[in-house]
Structures are given as C-alpha cells and as structure tokens.
Write a protein that holds these residues in place. Structure first.
Motif, PDB file in Angstrom:
ATOM      1  N   SER A 227      11.420   6.594   6.950  1.00 14.13           N
ATOM      2  CA  SER A 227      13.066   6.585   6.552  1.00 14.13           C
ATOM      3  C   SER A 227      12.952   7.404   5.356  1.00 14.13           C
ATOM      4  CB  SER A 227      13.490   5.249   6.439  1.00 14.13           C
ATOM      5  OG  SER A 227      12.655   4.336   5.053  1.00 14.13           O
ATOM      6  N   ASP A 228      14.244   7.563   4.782  1.00 11.70           N
ATOM      7  CA  ASP A 228      14.732   8.225   3.555  1.00 11.70           C
ATOM      8  C   ASP A 228      14.233   7.213   2.378  1.00 11.70           C
ATOM      9  OD1 ASP A 228      15.499  10.353   4.818  1.00 11.70           O
ATOM     10  OD2 ASP A 228      17.619   9.694   4.711  1.00 11.70           O
ATOM     11  N   GLU A 229      13.591   5.820   2.526  1.00 13.52           N
ATOM     12  CA  GLU A 229      13.331   5.087   1.524  1.00 13.52           C
ATOM     13  C   GLU A 229      12.018   5.307   1.086  1.00 13.52           C
ATOM     14  OE1 GLU A 229      13.455   1.292   3.427  1.00 13.52           O
ATOM     15  OE2 GLU A 229      15.624   1.235   3.410  1.00 13.52           O
ATOM     16  N   ALA A 230      11.208   6.374   1.859  1.00 20.76           N
ATOM     17  CA  ALA A 230       9.758   6.704   1.355  1.00 20.76           C
ATOM     18  C   ALA A 230       9.884   8.135   1.165  1.00 20.76           C
ATOM     19  CB  ALA A 230       8.931   6.394   2.639  1.00 20.76           C
ATOM     20  N   SER A 231      11.323   8.622   0.616  1.00 21.48           N
ATOM     21  CA  SER A 231      11.342  10.056   0.605  1.00 21.48           C
ATOM     22  C   SER A 231      10.554  10.788  -0.655  1.00 21.48           C
ATOM     23  CB  SER A 231      12.781  10.392   0.100  1.00 21.48           C
ATOM     24  OG  SER A 231      13.058   9.773  -1.010  1.00 21.48           O
ATOM     25  N   PHE A 232       9.907  10.226  -1.360  1.00 21.26           N
ATOM     26  CA  PHE A 232       8.680  10.700  -2.272  1.00 21.26           C
ATOM     27  C   PHE A 232       7.243  10.226  -2.172  1.00 21.26           C
ATOM     28  CE2 PHE A 232       7.779  11.547  -7.163  1.00 21.26           C
ATOM     29  CZ  PHE A 232       7.909  12.674  -6.872  1.00 21.26           C
ATOM     30  N   ILE A 233       7.152  10.145  -0.766  1.00 21.71           N
ATOM     31  CA  ILE A 233       5.679   9.496  -0.480  1.00 21.71           C
ATOM     32  C   ILE A 233       5.197  10.450   0.570  1.00 21.71           C
ATOM     33  CG2 ILE A 233       4.360   7.685   0.753  1.00 21.71           C
ATOM     34  CD1 ILE A 233       6.318   5.675  -0.456  1.00 21.71           C
ATOM     35  N   THR A 234       4.038  11.306   0.397  1.00 19.00           N
ATOM     36  CA  THR A 234       3.688  12.020   1.277  1.00 19.00           C
ATOM     37  C   THR A 234       1.870  12.413   0.970  1.00 19.00           C
ATOM     38  OG1 THR A 234       3.928  14.130   2.505  1.00 19.00           O
ATOM     39  CG2 THR A 234       3.923  14.600   0.134  1.00 19.00           C
ATOM     40  N   GLY A 235       1.183  12.340   2.092  1.00 14.78           N
ATOM     41  CA  GLY A 235      -0.201  12.654   2.029  1.00 14.78           C
ATOM     42  C   GLY A 235      -0.912  11.177   1.580  1.00 14.78           C
ATOM     43  N   GLU A 236      -0.255  10.329   1.869  1.00 16.66           N
ATOM     44  CA  GLU A 236      -0.693   8.894   1.602  1.00 16.66           C
ATOM     45  C   GLU A 236      -1.112   8.134   2.836  1.00 16.66           C
ATOM     46  OE1 GLU A 236      -1.649   7.540  -1.350  1.00 16.66           O
ATOM     47  OE2 GLU A 236      -0.913   9.326  -2.203  1.00 16.66           O
ATOM     48  N   THR A 237      -2.081   7.013   2.846  1.00 15.18           N
ATOM     49  CA  THR A 237      -2.461   6.270   4.140  1.00 15.18           C
ATOM     50  C   THR A 237      -2.008   4.817   3.611  1.00 15.18           C
ATOM     51  OG1 THR A 237      -4.294   7.953   4.568  1.00 15.18           O
ATOM     52  CG2 THR A 237      -4.457   5.318   5.339  1.00 15.18           C
ATOM     53  N   LEU A 238      -1.317   4.374   4.323  1.00 13.17           N
ATOM     54  CA  LEU A 238      -0.702   2.864   3.991  1.00 13.17           C
ATOM     55  C   LEU A 238      -1.528   1.850   4.708  1.00 13.17           C
ATOM     56  CD1 LEU A 238       1.268   1.033   2.807  1.00 13.17           C
ATOM     57  CD2 LEU A 238       2.749   1.292   4.644  1.00 13.17           C
ATOM     58  N   ILE A 239      -2.351   1.207   3.838  1.00 16.85           N
ATOM     59  CA  ILE A 239      -3.227   0.272   4.510  1.00 16.85           C
ATOM     60  C   ILE A 239      -2.504  -1.058   4.916  1.00 16.85           C
ATOM     61  CG2 ILE A 239      -5.540  -1.279   4.189  1.00 16.85           C
ATOM     62  CD1 ILE A 239      -6.110   0.848   2.216  1.00 16.85           C
ATOM     63  N   ILE A 240      -2.595  -1.464   6.141  1.00 17.18           N
ATOM     64  CA  ILE A 240      -1.843  -2.593   6.601  1.00 17.18           C
ATOM     65  C   ILE A 240      -2.967  -3.353   7.308  1.00 17.18           C
ATOM     66  CG2 ILE A 240       0.027  -3.336   7.939  1.00 17.18           C
ATOM     67  CD1 ILE A 240       0.693  -0.407   8.379  1.00 17.18           C
ATOM     68  N   ASP A 241      -3.520  -4.279   6.480  1.00 17.80           N
ATOM     69  CA  ASP A 241      -4.752  -4.885   6.930  1.00 17.80           C
ATOM     70  C   ASP A 241      -4.690  -6.581   6.638  1.00 17.80           C
ATOM     71  OD1 ASP A 241      -5.526  -4.799   4.259  1.00 17.80           O
ATOM     72  OD2 ASP A 241      -7.655  -4.048   4.796  1.00 17.80           O
ATOM     73  N   GLY A 242      -3.836  -6.992   6.033  1.00 19.33           N
ATOM     74  CA  GLY A 242      -3.932  -8.543   5.390  1.00 19.33           C
ATOM     75  C   GLY A 242      -4.822  -8.742   4.358  1.00 19.33           C
ATOM     76  N   GLY A 243      -5.214  -7.541   3.738  1.00 25.24           N
ATOM     77  CA  GLY A 243      -6.113  -7.736   2.747  1.00 25.24           C
ATOM     78  C   GLY A 243      -7.648  -7.857   2.958  1.00 25.24           C
ATOM     79  N   THR A 244      -7.959  -7.133   4.065  1.00 22.33           N
ATOM     80  CA  THR A 244      -9.265  -6.929   4.779  1.00 22.33           C
ATOM     81  C   THR A 244     -10.220  -6.358   3.910  1.00 22.33           C
ATOM     82  OG1 THR A 244      -8.677  -7.356   7.189  1.00 22.33           O
ATOM     83  CG2 THR A 244     -10.939  -6.526   6.583  1.00 22.33           C
ATOM     84  N   LEU A 245      -9.580  -5.348   3.094  1.00 20.41           N
ATOM     85  CA  LEU A 245     -10.784  -4.263   2.566  1.00 20.41           C
ATOM     86  C   LEU A 245     -10.705  -4.797   1.011  1.00 20.41           C
ATOM     87  CD1 LEU A 245      -9.521  -0.740   3.300  1.00 20.41           C
ATOM     88  CD2 LEU A 245     -11.350  -1.993   4.137  1.00 20.41           C
ATOM     89  N   ASN A 246      -9.964  -5.911   0.511  1.00 16.48           N
ATOM     90  CA  ASN A 246     -10.159  -6.516  -0.805  1.00 16.48           C
ATOM     91  C   ASN A 246     -11.244  -7.600  -0.836  1.00 16.48           C
ATOM     92  OD1 ASN A 246      -7.999  -4.849  -1.438  1.00 16.48           O
ATOM     93  ND2 ASN A 246      -6.347  -6.465  -0.958  1.00 16.48           N
ATOM     94  N   LEU A 247     -11.713  -7.962   0.462  1.00 13.49           N
ATOM     95  CA  LEU A 247     -12.757  -9.047   0.356  1.00 13.49           C
ATOM     96  C   LEU A 247     -13.956  -8.568   0.167  1.00 13.49           C
ATOM     97  CD1 LEU A 247     -11.572 -11.139   3.402  1.00 13.49           C
ATOM     98  CD2 LEU A 247     -11.084 -11.458   1.086  1.00 13.49           C
TER      99      LEU A 247
END
Length: 247
Positions: A227-247
């Motif tokens: 969506s246009d709400e992310a109009s200034f975001i590119t080249g990123e990887t959004l982690i959607i893991d419930g905090g797995t990588l933070n443990l």
C-alpha cells in the motif's frame, strides 16, 4: 479503501498465505489475478473473493516456467488493464536431511520454485509496471538465521532476500518498490507434518509470543508493504515471526 483501483498478481494464491492475502487485498478494493499451479485450489480462492463481492480470475501458473509467468502477466493486463502489485509467494520445502543426503533433483526443485520463480516474476512484471507499483517477495526467517537440515530451503530464501535488495536498487528511480517478508512458523499446510512430530510443542512456542502465527497476520503485513502507507520503504525484509529471532 487502501488498494482501491489497484491490480495485483499473487502467486501461490491457492495456498494458505496466498489465499489470505488475496482475500485481504480484495477487501481493500484490489482486483486479483490468482496464480497457482493447482487449479482447484486457485479456483476456490477466486470463488471466495467473488462471494465477498470482489473481482478476481484464476490463471494456472507454474512459476518455474518462463512462458507461464509471461502469460500470467500478459493475461492480467489484458483482463484488468494494468498491474500495480506483484506478490511472489509461491514456495515449497522438502523433508529434513543433511546436506550430503539432499538429492540434486530436490535441491534444484526448491531453487526453481522459491528463487527462480521470484526472479521470473520480477523479470516479466517489472517492464509492465508503472511508477508507484510495489513488489513483495516471500522469504523466511530461515533465510536470515540459517536452518539446519533445511539447506535448500534456507539457501533459496536467503537468496530471495538478496535478490529483493538488488531489485530495489535497480528500480528505485522508477518508484517501483521491492520488499520481502520473512515469516516464522505460520499455521499453514507447510507445517502439517510438523504438527504430528514430537518437536511440535517446542516449535509452536519458540518465540516471544509463545504461539504459531496466522496466515491472516502475514496477509496484513503484505497489505501494508503493498500500500501507499509504505511508500518510503524499499529493499527491506519485514520479519514476521512473533519474536523468534529475538530469543
């Protein structure tokens, strides 16, 4: 509506995440090309969208086939007149095994679908996309942290992240944004075998939120990036893991 008058292609749209995203997009006014190699599953997604008043059609697509991908893009534009969003979501995994035991055919199959399918999607879609378009590629937290016994899957998803970064720099000047998502353990068909294993109790709670993610939660993230709400975001990887990588 956040995607009003937009047109999207979603590959793997007969599966859990693809279907949830297609339905979510349609709720926001998007017209959908439902692409999948499984005709019955893809047609079911289309039926669900239409039952809710949305617009969609099915196009049988093998993402390993350049001809199928090119046709997928052309048919979408012929049907809806344009292409604004591409969600390269089709993917597979294989049974756990150590690297010496991975067959060359299994390795190539995973790469052909998970990585080459993303490349082909962008190769044929980007020339037909205009300024303001968005691409989202499905990676995985396995592609960030590495996952033992899943070498082919891990390598393919890590490569998707790198390819996403490369594409974002190539097409930023044209205002075509390219991002990726990296889900953790999500309640989909891909984890059905795990549910019957003795490690499921640990896998299903191995994150800060202590639960498995939902396909609808992935869909909401893809919606945001598209969506246009992310109009200034590119080249990123959004982690959607419930905090797995933070443990």
């Amino acid at each position: 509506m956040r995607l009003e008058n937009k047109v999207a292609i979603i590959t793997g749209a007969g599966g859990d995440i693809g279907r949830a995203t297609a339905l979510r997009f349609a709720e926001e006014g998007c017209r959908i090309a439902v692409a999948d190699i499984r005709e019955e599953a893809g047609a079911h997604t289309v039926d669900l969208i239409k039952e809710n008043g949305g617009q969609a059609f099915f196009v049988r697509t093998d993402v390993t086939s350049p001809e199928d991908i090119e046709n997928m893009v052309n048919v979408t534009i012929d049907t809806f007149g344009k292409l604004d969003i591409l969600f390269n979501n089709a993917g597979v995994n294989i049974d756990e095994s150590k690297i010496p035991d991975v067959s060359l055919s299994d390795w190539q199959r995973v790469m052909d679908i998970n990585l080459n399918g993303v490349f082909l999607g962008m190769k044929y879609a980007i020339p037909k996309m205009e300024s303001g378009s968005a691409i989202v590629n499905t990676a995985s937290i396995a592609g960030i942290k590495g996952q033992k016994l899943l070498s082919a899957y891990t390598a393919s998803k890590s490569s998707v992240i790198a390819l996403t970064k490369a594409a974002s720099t190539e097409f930023g000047r044209e205002n075509i944004r390219v991002n990726a998502i990296a889900p953790g353990v999500i309640d989909t068909d891909m984890v059905e075998d795990w549910k019957n294993s003795n490690k499921w109790s640990a896998l299903s709670t191995a994150n800060a939120l202590r639960r498995v993610g939902k396909a609808t939660e992935i869909a909401n993230a893809v919606l945001f990036l598209s969506s246009d709400e992310a109009s200034f975001i590119t080249g990123e990887t959004l982690i959607i893991d419930g905090g797995t990588l933070n443990l």
